[in-house]
Design an enzyme around this catalytic site. Sequence first.
Site, PDB file in Angstrom:
ATOM      1  N   SER A   1      56.495  85.315   5.186  1.00 15.13           N
ATOM      2  CA  SER A   1      54.734  85.668   4.708  1.00 15.13           C
ATOM      3  C   SER A   1      55.487  87.576   3.405  1.00 15.13           C
ATOM      4  O   SER A   1      55.887  88.117   3.913  1.00 15.13           O
ATOM      5  CB  SER A   1      54.371  86.049   5.856  1.00 15.13           C
ATOM      6  OG  SER A   1      53.282  86.805   5.635  1.00 15.13           O
ATOM      7  N   ARG A   2      54.228  86.307   3.302  1.00 15.80           N
ATOM      8  CA  ARG A   2      54.118  88.267   1.963  1.00 15.80           C
ATOM      9  C   ARG A   2      53.384  89.684   2.565  1.00 15.80           C
ATOM     10  O   ARG A   2      53.407  90.570   2.040  1.00 15.80           O
ATOM     11  CB  ARG A   2      53.585  87.862   0.738  1.00 15.80           C
ATOM     12  CG  ARG A   2      55.154  87.796  -0.198  1.00 15.80           C
ATOM     13  CD  ARG A   2      56.041  86.439  -0.510  1.00 15.80           C
ATOM     14  NE  ARG A   2      57.124  86.495  -1.139  1.00 15.80           N
ATOM     15  CZ  ARG A   2      58.074  85.696  -1.818  1.00 15.80           C
ATOM     16  NH1 ARG A   2      57.212  84.460  -0.873  1.00 15.80           N
ATOM     17  NH2 ARG A   2      58.915  85.763  -2.143  1.00 15.80           N
TER      18      ARG A   2
ATOM     19  N   THR B   1      49.123  82.650  10.706  1.00 13.34           N
ATOM     20  CA  THR B   1      49.306  81.568   9.444  1.00 13.34           C
ATOM     21  C   THR B   1      49.720  80.547  10.234  1.00 13.34           C
ATOM     22  O   THR B   1      49.713  79.941  11.304  1.00 13.34           O
ATOM     23  CB  THR B   1      50.646  82.606   8.642  1.00 13.34           C
ATOM     24  OG1 THR B   1      50.037  81.710   7.599  1.00 13.34           O
ATOM     25  CG2 THR B   1      51.639  82.155   9.080  1.00 13.34           C
TER      26      THR B   1
ATOM     27  N   LYS C   1      46.635  77.967  11.796  1.00 10.97           N
ATOM     28  CA  LYS C   1      45.250  78.349  12.236  1.00 10.97           C
ATOM     29  C   LYS C   1      44.132  78.230  13.518  1.00 10.97           C
ATOM     30  O   LYS C   1      43.112  78.086  14.042  1.00 10.97           O
ATOM     31  CB  LYS C   1      45.255  78.089  10.788  1.00 10.97           C
ATOM     32  CG  LYS C   1      45.438  79.628   9.681  1.00 10.97           C
ATOM     33  CD  LYS C   1      45.734  79.345   8.326  1.00 10.97           C
ATOM     34  CE  LYS C   1      46.632  80.133   7.768  1.00 10.97           C
ATOM     35  NZ  LYS C   1      45.672  79.724   5.593  1.00 10.97           N
TER      36      LYS C   1
ATOM     37  N   ASP D   1      40.560  83.612   3.923  1.00  7.91           N
ATOM     38  CA  ASP D   1      40.582  82.309   2.379  1.00  7.91           C
ATOM     39  C   ASP D   1      39.699  82.450   1.664  1.00  7.91           C
ATOM     40  O   ASP D   1      39.388  82.065   0.449  1.00  7.91           O
ATOM     41  CB  ASP D   1      40.667  81.126   2.974  1.00  7.91           C
ATOM     42  CG  ASP D   1      42.411  80.966   3.462  1.00  7.91           C
ATOM     43  OD1 ASP D   1      43.233  82.040   3.161  1.00  7.91           O
ATOM     44  OD2 ASP D   1      43.073  80.228   4.133  1.00  7.91           O
TER      45      ASP D   1
ATOM     46  N   GLY E   1      42.924  67.811  -3.468  1.00  8.00           N
ATOM     47  CA  GLY E   1      43.164  68.226  -1.718  1.00  8.00           C
ATOM     48  C   GLY E   1      41.691  68.505  -0.574  1.00  8.00           C
ATOM     49  O   GLY E   1      41.166  68.320  -1.092  1.00  8.00           O
TER      50      GLY E   1
ATOM     51  N   ALA F   1      42.927  74.615   3.509  1.00  6.77           N
ATOM     52  CA  ALA F   1      42.732  75.596   2.004  1.00  6.77           C
ATOM     53  C   ALA F   1      41.588  75.031   1.239  1.00  6.77           C
ATOM     54  O   ALA F   1      40.697  75.981   0.674  1.00  6.77           O
ATOM     55  CB  ALA F   1      43.608  75.676   1.384  1.00  6.77           C
TER      56      ALA F   1
ATOM     57  N   TYR G   1      50.808  79.370  -5.424  1.00  8.43           N
ATOM     58  CA  TYR G   1      51.471  81.002  -6.783  1.00  8.43           C
ATOM     59  C   TYR G   1      52.820  80.664  -6.104  1.00  8.43           C
ATOM     60  O   TYR G   1      53.399  81.589  -6.586  1.00  8.43           O
ATOM     61  CB  TYR G   1      50.955  82.217  -5.905  1.00  8.43           C
ATOM     62  CG  TYR G   1      51.280  82.409  -3.982  1.00  8.43           C
ATOM     63  CD1 TYR G   1      52.024  82.849  -3.998  1.00  8.43           C
ATOM     64  CD2 TYR G   1      50.321  81.676  -3.550  1.00  8.43           C
ATOM     65  CE1 TYR G   1      53.025  82.517  -2.067  1.00  8.43           C
ATOM     66  CE2 TYR G   1      51.148  81.966  -1.753  1.00  8.43           C
ATOM     67  CZ  TYR G   1      52.248  82.548  -1.333  1.00  8.43           C
ATOM     68  OH  TYR G   1      52.771  82.140   0.308  1.00  8.43           O
TER      69      TYR G   1
ATOM     70  N   GLY H   1      47.242  81.534  -8.088  1.00  7.16           N
ATOM     71  CA  GLY H   1      47.045  81.261  -6.806  1.00  7.16           C
ATOM     72  C   GLY H   1      46.936  82.855  -5.971  1.00  7.16           C
ATOM     73  O   GLY H   1      47.360  82.560  -4.966  1.00  7.16           O
TER      74      GLY H   1
HETATM   75  P1  NAP Z   1      47.367  70.891   4.145  1.00  2.00           P
HETATM   76  O1  NAP Z   1      45.908  71.470   4.957  1.00  2.00           O
HETATM   77  O2  NAP Z   1      48.470  70.557   4.590  1.00  2.00           O
HETATM   78  O3  NAP Z   1      46.756  70.744   3.355  1.00  2.00           O
HETATM   79  C1  NAP Z   1      47.851  69.593   1.795  1.00  2.00           C
HETATM   80  C2  NAP Z   1      47.062  68.826   0.689  1.00  2.00           C
HETATM   81  O4  NAP Z   1      47.844  68.765  -0.104  1.00  2.00           O
HETATM   82  C3  NAP Z   1      46.058  67.434   1.456  1.00  2.00           C
HETATM   83  O5  NAP Z   1      45.351  67.116   0.659  1.00  2.00           O
HETATM   84  C4  NAP Z   1      47.431  66.489   0.802  1.00  2.00           C
HETATM   85  O6  NAP Z   1      47.104  65.221   0.669  1.00  2.00           O
HETATM   86  C5  NAP Z   1      47.603  67.239  -0.243  1.00  2.00           C
HETATM   87  N1  NAP Z   1      49.408  66.663  -0.730  1.00  2.00           N
HETATM   88  C6  NAP Z   1      50.634  67.413  -0.011  1.00  2.00           C
HETATM   89  N2  NAP Z   1      52.271  66.393  -0.711  1.00  2.00           N
HETATM   90  C7  NAP Z   1      51.094  65.600  -1.724  1.00  2.00           C
HETATM   91  C8  NAP Z   1      51.291  64.812  -2.675  1.00  2.00           C
HETATM   92  N3  NAP Z   1      52.871  64.753  -2.521  1.00  2.00           N
HETATM   93  N4  NAP Z   1      51.009  64.596  -3.140  1.00  2.00           N
HETATM   94  C9  NAP Z   1      49.473  64.159  -3.005  1.00  2.00           C
HETATM   95  N5  NAP Z   1      48.792  65.116  -2.420  1.00  2.00           N
HETATM   96  C10 NAP Z   1      49.885  65.885  -1.607  1.00  2.00           C
HETATM   97  O7  NAP Z   1      47.330  72.538   3.234  1.00  2.00           O
HETATM   98  P2  NAP Z   1      47.010  73.440   2.851  1.00  2.00           P
HETATM   99  O8  NAP Z   1      47.037  74.824   4.317  1.00  2.00           O
HETATM  100  O9  NAP Z   1      45.379  73.773   3.085  1.00  2.00           O
HETATM  101  O10 NAP Z   1      47.663  74.821   2.000  1.00  2.00           O
HETATM  102  C11 NAP Z   1      48.158  73.739   0.611  1.00  2.00           C
HETATM  103  C12 NAP Z   1      48.542  74.808  -0.488  1.00  2.00           C
HETATM  104  O11 NAP Z   1      47.839  75.585  -0.812  1.00  2.00           O
HETATM  105  C13 NAP Z   1      49.770  75.351  -0.023  1.00  2.00           C
HETATM  106  O12 NAP Z   1      50.400  74.970  -0.815  1.00  2.00           O
HETATM  107  C14 NAP Z   1      49.344  76.276   0.633  1.00  2.00           C
HETATM  108  O13 NAP Z   1      50.536  77.333  -0.060  1.00  2.00           O
HETATM  109  C15 NAP Z   1      48.618  76.757  -0.687  1.00  2.00           C
HETATM  110  N6  NAP Z   1      47.798  78.028  -0.255  1.00  2.00           N
HETATM  111  C16 NAP Z   1      47.410  78.957  -0.516  1.00  2.00           C
HETATM  112  C17 NAP Z   1      46.911  80.330  -0.490  1.00  2.00           C
HETATM  113  C18 NAP Z   1      46.593  81.242  -1.758  1.00  2.00           C
HETATM  114  O14 NAP Z   1      46.093  82.439  -0.190  1.00  2.00           O
HETATM  115  N7  NAP Z   1      46.711  81.215  -2.236  1.00  2.00           N
HETATM  116  C19 NAP Z   1      45.936  79.820   1.194  1.00  2.00           C
HETATM  117  C20 NAP Z   1      46.205  79.651   1.472  1.00  2.00           C
HETATM  118  C21 NAP Z   1      46.724  78.130   0.830  1.00  2.00           C
HETATM  119  P3  NAP Z   1      46.431  64.115   2.536  1.00  2.00           P
HETATM  120  O15 NAP Z   1      45.907  64.692   2.753  1.00  2.00           O
HETATM  121  O16 NAP Z   1      46.661  63.053   1.300  1.00  2.00           O
HETATM  122  O17 NAP Z   1      48.377  64.203   2.949  1.00  2.00           O
END
Ligand code: NAP
Length: 279
Positions: free
Chosen positions: A14-15, A61, A65, A101, A130, A134, A220, A241
């Site tokens: 975590s950052r 985190t 959540k 978020d 997605g 998020a 990010y 990001g």
């Molecule tokens: P999550 O609930 O696990 O959702 C992951 C999403 O990615 C799902 O839609 C999944 O599709 C898709 N996915 C994963 N691997 C894939 C692949 N190989 N091919 C196609 N689709 C794929 O995760 P989340 O919490 O929403 O987070 C998603 C991303 O956002 C992460 O990388 C996280 O680090 C980033 N994030 C960034 C911030 C920020 O502040 N910048 C905040 C929150 C999250 P399926 O449903 O088909 O599995």
Amino acid sequence: MTRAFVTGWPVKHSRSPLIHNHWLVQHGIDGSYEKQPCDPDDFTSFISGFQNEGFVGGNVTLPYKEQTFALADEVDKVAKAVGAANTVWHENGKLHATNTDVYGFLANLDQQVPGWGEPERQRRGALILGAGGASRAIIYGLLERGFENITIANRTVSKAQNLARAFGHKCVAAGISALSDECLEAALIVNTTSIGMGDGQRPVDPSLFAKDAIVNDIVYAPLVTPLLATAKEAGMLTIDGLGMLLHQAVPGFERWFGVRPEVTDELRGLVLTDLGESA
Ligand code: NAP
């Protein structure tokens, strides 16, 4: 001393401590923000009793959540809409929870692209890649800002359909590999899949997007994902990001420490260095 935490399993990457401790020093606050790894067997007792360990609140985190949302006594309308919480505190003996978020996503675009949500763009709509946690937060934020149509494209189409159903008639579901010309005309494209996180892949080919689209990748690490690199080459406005990560920390800091901090270039530079990126 006022103490706050970030908990998760694992939490070592975590950052958030870097961000909050920077603000504590900047504002001369006698406080700390600490990593508190918590294994699944201990999570319920930790989150219900963190005040007994001297904490005023903290961030939660992955993978907690949704559990935090379920355990809280009071959740605000944002956490309810997202079904997950990442920020907690105690008030009048009750555990309160929210989800920052949504704020982080919107505040980052507000800071970086003034006018990004103007009426013409609301009408053209957004394409959200997605359908995980998020994505849910971002769809809610866009609907709150008046976006009139949102396509949710996901590998597992049933998850996109569930989200579209939950958010109502302005949202439609699609498969990520079969996007219609209409949804590719979106004014805003946001990648919320984890594709691009060190795998060298893009969720879709950005050359298909409208040339004036704003392309935001919430991944990010790396800062410039393959999606952003190609979109930038094609002349599109790209947003990384990191800004969302920095902005989502603001409301929690203000609640625990009583000062509203700012997201500055200095803070961004600090986190970039920690990520091994050049500022
Ligand atoms: P999550 O609930 O696990 O959702 C992951 C999403 O990615 C799902 O839609 C999944 O599709 C898709 N996915 C994963 N691997 C894939 C692949 N190989 N091919 C196609 N689709 C794929 O995760 P989340 O919490 O929403 O987070 C998603 C991303 O956002 C992460 O990388 C996280 O680090 C980033 N994030 C960034 C911030 C920020 O502040 N910048 C905040 C929150 C999250 P399926 O449903 O088909 O599995």
